[in-house]
Design a protein around this motif. Structure first.
Motif, PDB file in Angstrom:
ATOM      1  N   MET A  78      37.335  -9.056  12.844  1.00 21.63           N
ATOM      2  CA  MET A  78      38.242  -8.071  13.404  1.00 21.63           C
ATOM      3  C   MET A  78      39.126  -8.775  14.429  1.00 21.63           C
ATOM      4  SD  MET A  78      37.229  -4.679  15.558  1.00 21.63           S
ATOM      5  CE  MET A  78      37.920  -3.257  14.798  1.00 21.63           C
ATOM      6  N   SER A 122      41.785  -8.702  17.493  1.00 19.43           N
ATOM      7  CA  SER A 122      42.110  -7.812  18.591  1.00 19.43           C
ATOM      8  C   SER A 122      42.698  -8.623  19.734  1.00 19.43           C
ATOM      9  CB  SER A 122      40.857  -7.087  19.064  1.00 19.43           C
ATOM     10  OG  SER A 122      41.132  -6.333  20.227  1.00 19.43           O
ATOM     11  N   GLU A 176      36.156  -5.706  23.823  1.00 18.82           N
ATOM     12  CA  GLU A 176      36.115  -5.232  22.443  1.00 18.82           C
ATOM     13  C   GLU A 176      34.728  -4.719  22.078  1.00 18.82           C
ATOM     14  OE1 GLU A 176      37.316  -6.559  17.898  1.00 18.82           O
ATOM     15  OE2 GLU A 176      37.592  -7.983  19.536  1.00 18.82           O
ATOM     16  N   LYS A 214      34.468  -1.277  23.440  1.00 20.26           N
ATOM     17  CA  LYS A 214      35.255  -0.354  22.615  1.00 20.26           C
ATOM     18  C   LYS A 214      34.500  -0.007  21.334  1.00 20.26           C
ATOM     19  CE  LYS A 214      39.733   0.113  20.391  1.00 20.26           C
ATOM     20  NZ  LYS A 214      40.999  -0.542  20.063  1.00 20.26           N
ATOM     21  N   ILE A 215      33.901  -1.011  20.711  1.00 21.25           N
ATOM     22  CA  ILE A 215      33.134  -0.791  19.481  1.00 21.25           C
ATOM     23  C   ILE A 215      31.928   0.101  19.757  1.00 21.25           C
ATOM     24  CG2 ILE A 215      31.642  -1.953  17.791  1.00 21.25           C
ATOM     25  CD1 ILE A 215      33.674  -4.316  17.937  1.00 21.25           C
ATOM     26  N   ARG A 216      31.232  -0.136  20.866  1.00 21.62           N
ATOM     27  CA  ARG A 216      30.068   0.695  21.204  1.00 21.62           C
ATOM     28  C   ARG A 216      30.467   2.153  21.407  1.00 21.62           C
ATOM     29  NH1 ARG A 216      26.933  -3.495  25.278  1.00 21.62           N
ATOM     30  NH2 ARG A 216      26.022  -4.741  23.606  1.00 21.62           N
ATOM     31  N   GLN A 252      33.009   3.642  19.947  1.00 15.75           N
ATOM     32  CA  GLN A 252      33.302   4.176  18.621  1.00 15.75           C
ATOM     33  C   GLN A 252      32.017   4.493  17.861  1.00 15.75           C
ATOM     34  OE1 GLN A 252      35.703   0.949  17.129  1.00 15.75           O
ATOM     35  NE2 GLN A 252      37.616   1.859  17.854  1.00 15.75           N
ATOM     36  N   VAL A 253      31.041   3.612  17.946  1.00 13.89           N
ATOM     37  CA  VAL A 253      29.756   3.829  17.277  1.00 13.89           C
ATOM     38  C   VAL A 253      29.087   5.081  17.835  1.00 13.89           C
ATOM     39  CG1 VAL A 253      27.411   2.910  17.004  1.00 13.89           C
ATOM     40  CG2 VAL A 253      29.390   1.426  16.620  1.00 13.89           C
TER      41      VAL A 253
END
Length: 79
Positions: A1, A3, A10, A13-15, A17-18
């Motif tokens: 990914m 970014s 990042e 941000k992913i955590r 979203q999860v």
């Protein structure tokens, strides 16, 4: 990914979203289990499986044996 964010930013941000996706999954699952939504989708069919599991009751063990800290083992894992 790819970014422009710093890797640690990042990851955060992913955590997030999860977390949002897991919350939505729980909502949808509750709808299917309650019968509010059909188990038959356009592309997928849900299967509801009931499982029994056992969990360790630390409070009950400590009531019987006293402190159980002597049985704890420290495990170090790589990130």
């Amino acid at each position: 990914m790819s970014s422009n964010l710093h890797p640690v930013d990042e990851i955060q941000k992913i955590r997030e979203q999860v977390k949002a996706l897991k919350a939505r999954e729980a909502e949808l699952k509750a709808m299917i289990v309650s019968g509010e939504a059909s188990k038959e989708g356009q592309f997928v069919r849900a299967q509801l499986i009931t499982r029994k599991s056992k969990r360790f009751n630390r409070q009950a063990a400590e009531a019987e044996l006293g402190t159980i800290d002597r049985f704890l083992v420290e495990i170090i894992s790589d990130p």
